[in-house]
Design a protein around this motif. Sequence first.
Motif, PDB file in Angstrom:
ATOM      1  N   LEU A   1       0.519  -1.377  -0.074  1.00  0.00           N
ATOM      2  CA  LEU A   1      -0.095   0.181  -0.320  1.00  0.00           C
ATOM      3  C   LEU A   1       0.576   1.225  -0.253  1.00  0.00           C
ATOM      4  O   LEU A   1       2.173   1.493   0.602  1.00  0.00           O
ATOM      5  CB  LEU A   1      -1.040  -0.184   1.293  1.00  0.00           C
TER       6      LEU A   1
ATOM      7  N   GLY B   1      -2.837   4.582   0.845  1.00  0.00           N
ATOM      8  CA  GLY B   1      -4.121   3.733   1.676  1.00  0.00           C
ATOM      9  C   GLY B   1      -4.537   2.919  -0.239  1.00  0.00           C
ATOM     10  O   GLY B   1      -5.420   1.736   0.397  1.00  0.00           O
ATOM     11  N   LYS B   2      -3.509   3.201  -0.801  1.00  0.00           N
ATOM     12  CA  LYS B   2      -3.977   2.359  -2.343  1.00  0.00           C
ATOM     13  C   LYS B   2      -3.063   1.303  -2.845  1.00  0.00           C
ATOM     14  O   LYS B   2      -1.871   1.301  -2.730  1.00  0.00           O
ATOM     15  CB  LYS B   2      -3.847   3.752  -2.924  1.00  0.00           C
TER      16      LYS B   2
ATOM     17  N   ARG C   1      -6.626  -1.766   7.636  1.00  0.00           N
ATOM     18  CA  ARG C   1      -7.219  -1.326   6.282  1.00  0.00           C
ATOM     19  C   ARG C   1      -8.841  -1.394   6.192  1.00  0.00           C
ATOM     20  O   ARG C   1      -9.245  -0.709   5.316  1.00  0.00           O
ATOM     21  CB  ARG C   1      -6.510  -1.787   5.490  1.00  0.00           C
TER      22      ARG C   1
ATOM     23  N   THR D   1      -1.801  -4.102   7.638  1.00  0.00           N
ATOM     24  CA  THR D   1      -0.532  -4.062   6.721  1.00  0.00           C
ATOM     25  C   THR D   1       0.176  -3.134   8.002  1.00  0.00           C
ATOM     26  O   THR D   1      -0.304  -2.663   9.199  1.00  0.00           O
ATOM     27  CB  THR D   1      -0.210  -2.853   5.598  1.00  0.00           C
TER      28      THR D   1
ATOM     29  N   HIS E   1       4.025   0.569   3.242  1.00  0.00           N
ATOM     30  CA  HIS E   1       3.110  -0.248   4.348  1.00  0.00           C
ATOM     31  C   HIS E   1       3.301  -1.750   3.209  1.00  0.00           C
ATOM     32  O   HIS E   1       2.187  -2.245   2.377  1.00  0.00           O
ATOM     33  CB  HIS E   1       1.817  -0.014   3.737  1.00  0.00           C
TER      34      HIS E   1
END
Length: 186
Positions: free
Chosen positions: A38, A42-43, A67, A104, A117
């Motif tokens: 990630l 957070g993608k 997440r 993560t 992450h």
Amino acid sequence: VVIHAANNSFGDWKEYNEMIGIGGWGGRSEKSGPYVYLDEAGKVVRNEEKGSGGHHGPQHPFTVIVRDSEHPITKGMPREWLHAQDELYDKLRGPATSMNILATAFADPAKGGSGRHEPMIFTIEYGKGRIFHTPRGHADYSMECVGFIATLVRGTEWAATGKVTLPIPEDFPKADAISQRKAEAK
């Protein structure tokens, strides 16, 4: 249910790699699939660059970041909690199809990590099957972490039934405190 170094096995077995989503070592490289992590937002990143699969720095406690707080496995867990001393696997590669990253950990470069992450709790759908995977659990002291224990039993129940009925234990770790239950030989 895939725990820790089980993801190091069978690097050349296509179906096994599809089942586990991502793995390390065992000859894995960009040919095994992307390096999945990630980014800071957070993608999910599916990095196709050349490189080996599987790495970790020295063992240390690390923060797990939930997440997906709505998944049955992680529902009710604190957003962040401190996992006991363990190897923080990074640079895992594989097909990563039908993979849902639930939590993560940041692989800190100061601890020999990737600076990214990395997936620590995730699920994979394979055919009609449900797979729970965590790369945590190197040693007895790692598996004594109440966060590991709760994740393992809840992940196993979810893989078997598609539901989770087991509650989050009261002694679950906090963001700033590890919680362990000493293993006892029986």
